[in-house]
Design a protein around this motif. Structure first.
Motif, PDB file in Angstrom:
ATOM      1  N   ALA A  55       5.429  -1.315   4.810  1.00 26.41           N
ATOM      2  CA  ALA A  55       5.367  -0.659   6.129  1.00 26.41           C
ATOM      3  C   ALA A  55       5.722   0.829   6.001  1.00 26.41           C
ATOM      4  N   ARG A  56       6.710   1.129   5.193  1.00 22.88           N
ATOM      5  CA  ARG A  56       7.119   2.529   4.962  1.00 22.88           C
ATOM      6  C   ARG A  56       5.959   3.339   4.404  1.00 22.88           C
ATOM      7  N   CYS A  57       5.275   2.722   3.445  1.00 20.63           N
ATOM      8  CA  CYS A  57       4.163   3.383   2.771  1.00 20.63           C
ATOM      9  C   CYS A  57       3.003   3.629   3.750  1.00 20.63           C
ATOM     10  N   VAL A  58       2.651   2.571   4.479  1.00 26.91           N
ATOM     11  CA  VAL A  58       1.540   2.650   5.434  1.00 26.91           C
ATOM     12  C   VAL A  58       1.882   3.626   6.560  1.00 26.91           C
ATOM     13  N   GLY A  59       3.141   3.667   6.937  1.00 24.27           N
ATOM     14  CA  GLY A  59       3.593   4.601   7.974  1.00 24.27           C
ATOM     15  C   GLY A  59       3.376   6.048   7.592  1.00 24.27           C
ATOM     16  N   LYS A  71       3.286 -19.053  -0.817  1.00 24.96           N
ATOM     17  CA  LYS A  71       3.497 -19.425   0.588  1.00 24.96           C
ATOM     18  C   LYS A  71       2.225 -19.456   1.421  1.00 24.96           C
ATOM     19  N   GLY A  72       1.153 -19.958   0.848  1.00 29.38           N
ATOM     20  CA  GLY A  72      -0.147 -19.920   1.513  1.00 29.38           C
ATOM     21  C   GLY A  72      -0.218 -20.584   2.863  1.00 29.38           C
ATOM     22  N   THR A  73       0.434 -21.696   3.003  1.00 24.65           N
ATOM     23  CA  THR A  73       0.278 -22.403   4.280  1.00 24.65           C
ATOM     24  C   THR A  73       1.322 -21.956   5.305  1.00 24.65           C
ATOM     25  N   TRP A  74       2.156 -21.008   4.908  1.00 22.48           N
ATOM     26  CA  TRP A  74       3.172 -20.502   5.835  1.00 22.48           C
ATOM     27  C   TRP A  74       2.665 -19.297   6.602  1.00 22.48           C
ATOM     28  N   ALA A  75       3.016 -19.260   7.880  1.00 23.39           N
ATOM     29  CA  ALA A  75       2.757 -18.054   8.658  1.00 23.39           C
ATOM     30  C   ALA A  75       3.684 -16.961   8.128  1.00 23.39           C
ATOM     31  N   CYS A  76       3.337 -15.715   8.394  1.00 17.96           N
ATOM     32  CA  CYS A  76       4.165 -14.610   7.915  1.00 17.96           C
ATOM     33  C   CYS A  76       3.948 -13.445   8.867  1.00 17.96           C
ATOM     34  N   GLY A  77       4.955 -13.150   9.691  1.00 13.90           N
ATOM     35  CA  GLY A  77       4.826 -12.146  10.739  1.00 13.90           C
ATOM     36  C   GLY A  77       4.420 -10.784  10.220  1.00 13.90           C
ATOM     37  N   GLU A  78       5.073 -10.349   9.140  1.00 14.35           N
ATOM     38  CA  GLU A  78       4.783  -8.987   8.668  1.00 14.35           C
ATOM     39  C   GLU A  78       3.390  -8.881   8.059  1.00 14.35           C
ATOM     40  N   ARG A  79       2.926  -9.973   7.431  1.00 13.41           N
ATOM     41  CA  ARG A  79       1.567  -9.954   6.881  1.00 13.41           C
ATOM     42  C   ARG A  79       0.558  -9.765   8.011  1.00 13.41           C
ATOM     43  N   ASP A  80       0.733 -10.524   9.105  1.00 15.79           N
ATOM     44  CA  ASP A  80      -0.195 -10.419  10.238  1.00 15.79           C
ATOM     45  C   ASP A  80      -0.197  -9.000  10.822  1.00 15.79           C
ATOM     46  N   LEU A  81       0.982  -8.408  10.900  1.00 22.02           N
ATOM     47  CA  LEU A  81       1.088  -7.040  11.434  1.00 22.02           C
ATOM     48  C   LEU A  81       0.411  -6.032  10.509  1.00 22.02           C
ATOM     49  N   GLY A  86      -4.717  -2.330   8.330  1.00 27.24           N
ATOM     50  CA  GLY A  86      -5.606  -2.067   7.200  1.00 27.24           C
ATOM     51  C   GLY A  86      -5.064  -2.453   5.837  1.00 27.24           C
ATOM     52  N   VAL A  87      -3.961  -3.181   5.789  1.00 28.96           N
ATOM     53  CA  VAL A  87      -3.421  -3.599   4.485  1.00 28.96           C
ATOM     54  C   VAL A  87      -4.163  -4.850   4.023  1.00 28.96           C
ATOM     55  N   LEU A 126      -4.594   2.614  -4.001  1.00 27.22           N
ATOM     56  CA  LEU A 126      -3.427   1.878  -3.504  1.00 27.22           C
ATOM     57  C   LEU A 126      -2.144   2.516  -4.024  1.00 27.22           C
ATOM     58  N   ARG A 127      -1.380   3.029  -3.111  1.00 28.93           N
ATOM     59  CA  ARG A 127      -0.110   3.671  -3.470  1.00 28.93           C
ATOM     60  C   ARG A 127       0.940   2.628  -3.847  1.00 28.93           C
ATOM     61  N   LEU A 128       0.832   1.447  -3.195  1.00 27.34           N
ATOM     62  CA  LEU A 128       1.823   0.394  -3.422  1.00 27.34           C
ATOM     63  C   LEU A 128       1.153  -0.974  -3.405  1.00 27.34           C
ATOM     64  N   VAL A 129       1.563  -1.819  -4.345  1.00 28.95           N
ATOM     65  CA  VAL A 129       1.093  -3.213  -4.376  1.00 28.95           C
ATOM     66  C   VAL A 129       2.330  -4.109  -4.350  1.00 28.95           C
ATOM     67  N   LEU A 130       2.362  -5.021  -3.382  1.00 22.24           N
ATOM     68  CA  LEU A 130       3.459  -5.995  -3.314  1.00 22.24           C
ATOM     69  C   LEU A 130       2.985  -7.314  -3.910  1.00 22.24           C
ATOM     70  N   LEU A 131       3.670  -7.775  -4.939  1.00 14.93           N
ATOM     71  CA  LEU A 131       3.373  -9.074  -5.557  1.00 14.93           C
ATOM     72  C   LEU A 131       4.517 -10.014  -5.167  1.00 14.93           C
ATOM     73  N   ASP A 132       4.403 -10.583  -3.969  1.00 11.29           N
ATOM     74  CA  ASP A 132       5.487 -11.373  -3.388  1.00 11.29           C
ATOM     75  C   ASP A 132       5.561 -12.749  -4.053  1.00 11.29           C
ATOM     76  N   GLU A 133       6.734 -13.098  -4.539  1.00 10.18           N
ATOM     77  CA  GLU A 133       7.014 -14.386  -5.207  1.00 10.18           C
ATOM     78  C   GLU A 133       6.280 -14.536  -6.547  1.00 10.18           C
ATOM     79  N   LEU A 134       5.994 -13.415  -7.187  1.00  8.10           N
ATOM     80  CA  LEU A 134       5.304 -13.485  -8.493  1.00  8.10           C
ATOM     81  C   LEU A 134       6.145 -14.186  -9.565  1.00  8.10           C
ATOM     82  N   THR A 135       7.463 -14.048  -9.478  1.00  9.37           N
ATOM     83  CA  THR A 135       8.324 -14.540 -10.570  1.00  9.37           C
ATOM     84  C   THR A 135       8.088 -16.024 -10.881  1.00  9.37           C
ATOM     85  N   TYR A 136       7.854 -16.811  -9.826  1.00 12.18           N
ATOM     86  CA  TYR A 136       7.667 -18.259 -10.026  1.00 12.18           C
ATOM     87  C   TYR A 136       6.388 -18.564 -10.796  1.00 12.18           C
TER      88      TYR A 136
END
Ligand code: ATP
Ligand code: MG
Length: 201
Positions: A55-59, A71-81, A86-87, A126-136
């Motif tokens: 969000a900081r980056c996009v801002g 977390k594919g089947t989970w909703a995610c508020g920030e992803r939807d926003l 344009g992310v 792309l200035r920033l790429v988030l790889l959420d939960e990559l460690t698993y």
């Protein structure tokens, strides 16, 4: 509470010393390049911090991309926003691994979404790429650690990457520029409080 002249002078001297120290550190930091940030540990706040950074980056008008592993089947508020801003977001569509209990299926799903991640890691826009939960993905053997490391090393120079997830593999920690380990001091769930929309997802 009033300060004596001696206290004021002591305070001023202490602050001047601190400022000189910070100014020197700022002057020494001259390199300009993207960085790898790892947010790991068992406490709450890794993914929310990662999305906050997007969000900081996009801002600031930059482009960013998000890959969410697990977390594919989970909703995610920030992803939807962020998608509305344009992310580009790609989600591994299997849900939690302990729900599917099918390693071949999980591996195929991880590999599929990783292809989108790899493409992002070659995109200089792309200035920033988030790889959420990559460690698993690496810990469970769904993705090859050396392939991930190579893709991270070969990314565009100004691109930053955030990796989240518990138990980050050592090789990723060594490669990263900034690593924060979030320590659980308390978690509401342990006191029997249900996970909440808008707070936990
Ligand atoms: P968040 O998405 O809230 O930033 P996180 O990314 O740090 O959390 P994960 O390990 O990805 O944590 O867990 C995701 C979910 O589990 C979130 O709903 C979070 O609130 C919850 N959670 C995180 N840490 C704990 C914990 N120590 N005990 C119980 N639940 C937790
Ligand atoms: Mg998380």
């Amino acid at each position: 509470m009033t300060q004596t002249d001696e206290e004021k002078a002591r305070y001023q001297a202490r602050m001047a010393k601190k400022k000189a120290h910070i100014d020197q550190k700022v002057a020494e930091a001259t390199e300009e390049r993207g960085i790898i940030i790892v947010l790991t540990g068992n406490g709450k706040g890794k993914s929310t911090a990662g999305f906050g950074n997007v969000a900081r980056c996009v801002g600031h008008g930059f482009k960013a991309g998000v890959i969410q592993f697990i977390k594919g089947t989970w909703a995610c508020g920030e992803r939807d926003l962020l998608e509305q801003h344009g992310v580009e977001c790609h989600v591994m569509a299997t849900g939690f691994t302990w729900d599917t209990q099918d390693k071949a299926k999980d591996t195929a799903a991880a590999q599929a979404v990783w292809q989108s991640g790899k493409a992002m890691l070659t995109n200089p826009e792309l200035r920033l790429v988030l790889l959420d939960e990559l460690t698993y993905m690496i810990r469970y053997g769904y993705l090859d650690e050396s392939e991930v490391i190579t893709a991270l090393q070969n990314r565009p120079k100004q691109q930053s990457v955030i990796i989240t997830g518990r138990g980050c593999p050592k090789a990723l920690i060594e490669l990263a520029d900034t690593v924060s380990e979030i320590k659980p001091v308390k978690h509401a769930f342990d006191a029997g409080i249900k996970a909440q929309q808008g707070i936990d997802w």
